[in-house]
Design a protein around this motif. Structure first.
Motif, short mmCIF file in Angstrom:
data_model
loop_
_atom_site.label_atom_id
_atom_site.label_comp_id
_atom_site.label_asym_id
_atom_site.label_seq_id
_atom_site.Cartn_x
_atom_site.Cartn_y
_atom_site.Cartn_z
N UNK A 149 0.79 -1.22 0.00
CA UNK A 149 0.00 0.00 0.00
C UNK A 149 0.83 1.28 0.00
N UNK A 150 1.98 1.34 0.71
CA UNK A 150 2.78 2.56 0.62
C UNK A 150 3.26 2.86 -0.80
N UNK A 151 3.71 1.83 -1.53
CA UNK A 151 4.17 2.06 -2.90
C UNK A 151 3.00 2.34 -3.83
N UNK A 171 -8.88 9.52 -6.31
CA UNK A 171 -9.70 8.72 -5.40
C UNK A 171 -8.95 7.48 -4.93
N UNK A 172 -8.18 6.88 -5.84
CA UNK A 172 -7.39 5.70 -5.46
C UNK A 172 -6.36 6.07 -4.40
N UNK A 173 -5.70 7.23 -4.58
CA UNK A 173 -4.71 7.68 -3.61
C UNK A 173 -5.35 7.83 -2.23
N UNK A 174 -6.52 8.41 -2.18
CA UNK A 174 -7.23 8.57 -0.90
C UNK A 174 -7.54 7.20 -0.29
N UNK A 175 -7.90 6.26 -1.15
CA UNK A 175 -8.20 4.91 -0.65
C UNK A 175 -6.95 4.24 -0.10
N UNK A 176 -5.84 4.34 -0.82
CA UNK A 176 -4.61 3.69 -0.36
C UNK A 176 -4.15 4.25 0.99
N UNK A 177 -4.26 5.55 1.14
CA UNK A 177 -3.79 6.18 2.38
C UNK A 177 -4.75 5.96 3.55
N UNK A 178 -5.85 5.26 3.29
CA UNK A 178 -6.75 4.89 4.39
C UNK A 178 -6.23 3.65 5.12
N UNK A 179 -5.25 2.95 4.52
CA UNK A 179 -4.65 1.80 5.17
C UNK A 179 -3.60 2.27 6.18
N UNK A 180 -3.52 1.61 7.34
CA UNK A 180 -2.55 2.03 8.37
C UNK A 180 -1.11 2.02 7.87
N UNK A 183 0.89 5.81 5.52
CA UNK A 183 0.71 7.11 6.15
C UNK A 183 0.82 8.21 5.09
N UNK A 184 -0.16 9.11 4.99
CA UNK A 184 -0.11 10.18 3.98
C UNK A 184 1.18 11.01 4.03
N UNK A 185 1.76 11.17 5.21
CA UNK A 185 2.98 11.97 5.32
C UNK A 185 4.19 11.27 4.72
N UNK A 186 4.08 9.97 4.46
CA UNK A 186 5.19 9.22 3.88
C UNK A 186 5.07 9.05 2.37
N UNK A 187 4.00 9.57 1.78
CA UNK A 187 3.80 9.46 0.33
C UNK A 187 4.81 10.36 -0.38
N UNK A 188 5.49 9.81 -1.38
CA UNK A 188 6.51 10.57 -2.09
C UNK A 188 6.28 10.52 -3.60
N UNK A 189 6.90 11.45 -4.28
CA UNK A 189 6.90 11.48 -5.74
C UNK A 189 8.17 10.78 -6.22
#
Length: 351
Positions: A149-151, A171-180, A183-189
């Motif tokens: 999920x993080x990747x 919408x997919x990004x929002x769904x993925x970041x709903x998993x523990x 963490x949204x703060x760890x999402x990178x480009x």
């Protein structure tokens, strides 16, 4: 509406079949071939292979582009240092001499890196696929199906940076970041240039009044930004098909115009901080630096940063007021207000 629809689509995709064989990547296959195999694996619901092929394709494309850029940049620098064979510049002889020397240098560089160019030569269509971040349009789903999920979140975000209006993937990004695990703060480009996060850390340090960290991050970000722009311009110097058969001089003029238009887009291309546009990204480095140097008591460096900033915005009221303030300080000399010269350092041909 978009989030609900896309989540349903994801949920409807079959899970990874346990009997599917995970294939070994052929190191001699080009990024284009690996991309096509990634698409095939995706369509076959073989998500493990989908991840493998697209990851390998992205990595090989990066190696190809980096090596190509470095060849062009270093050859251009080498030729600029050469003295012309003849002192008289008859019929623009010096220009054509440099062009021929540059050509020979690039050919030599391509030969020295035959393991890259011999296997991975790509056309404009393939280049556009990778520059448009198309692999991530598949990768985020393949990562999701393999429960990474993080990747999945970072791949979706990477695609959204280039395609911010794609609502299903948002919408997919929002769904993925709903998993523990994501963490949204760890999402990178994944495709962010090196200077991006240095700039972000520098501006964050500015807000926290950590002036040494501002200088450290912004100075490094500045060099890497200029290097990224140089690389972007070098990438523009590729083949050009005018669609007709021009004479010698029109052919040169058309290709030159094509490259120039491409190079003019580099500033806009690099003005994105993970999807957020900053038209003044380059000069803003000097804005942060002039104040940080001032707070550290390094007045000469502060004045040089001010002078550099004013090259971009000569009528900036606030910065001109800063000039007057600095000039009122007894330690400041008029000669301090000289724009900085920034060295990009040496380019390494090995990516």
């Amino acid at each position: 509406m978009f989030q609900t629809t896309w989540v349903c689509v994801i949920a409807a995709i079959a899970v990874v079949p346990t009997h599917v064989k995970s294939e070994v990547i052929n190191p001699n296959e080009s990024c284009a071939v690996l991309y096509e195999k990634g698409v095939e694996a995706y369509l076959d619901n073989n998500y493990n292979n989908c991840v493998k092929y697209f990851e390998a394709a992205v990595e090989k494309y990066r190696i190809y582009i980096k090596t190509l850029q470095n060849c062009r940049i270093q050859c251009k620098e080498n030729v600029s240092e050469d003295r012309p064979l003849y002192t008289d510049n008859l019929e623009d002889l010096h220009f054509f001499e440099k062009t021929l020397k540059n050509t020979l240098c690039i050919l030599k560089c391509r030969k020295e890196h035959g393991n890259v160019f011999g296997l991975y030569n790509i056309n404009k269509e393939t280049e556009k696929l990778f520059e448009d971040r198309k692999p991530y349009e598949y990768l985020h789903i393949c990562y999701f199906q393999t429960k990474d999920y993080p990747k999945a979140a970072s791949s979706a975000f990477t695609y959204l940076v280039a395609h911010p209006d794609d609502k299903p993937i948002l919408a997919s990004l929002k769904h993925y970041t709903s998993f523990p695990e994501a963490d949204p703060s760890d999402v990178i480009n994944y495709e962010a240039k090196e200077f991006v996060y240095l700039y972000v850390h520098g501006s964050d340090a500015y807000d926290k009044e950590n002036w040494e960290r501002v200088v450290q991050n912004m100075e490094e970000s500045l060099v890497l930004y200029l290097q990224a722009e140089e690389e972007c311009r070098a990438q523009c110097e590729g083949p050009y098909d005018p669609g007709w058969y021009p004479d010698f001089i029109p052919s040169i003029a058309n290709h030159f115009t094509y490259c120039l238009k491409c190079k003019r887009k580099c500033r806009n291309k690099l003005s994105s901080l993970n999807g957020e546009k900053h038209e003044d990204l380059l000069p803003s480095h000097y804005h942060y630096l002039q104040y940080a140097y001032y707070k550290l008591g390094k007045l000469k460096s502060a004045c040089q940063a001010v002078a550099s900033y004013l090259l971009f915005y000569p009528d900036d009221h606030d910065m001109k007021r800063n000039v007057q303030y600095y000039k009122s300080l007894p330690e400041v000399s008029e000669k301090y207000f000289t724009p900085r010269a920034v060295s990009l350092g040496n380019y390494n041909l090995d990516p």
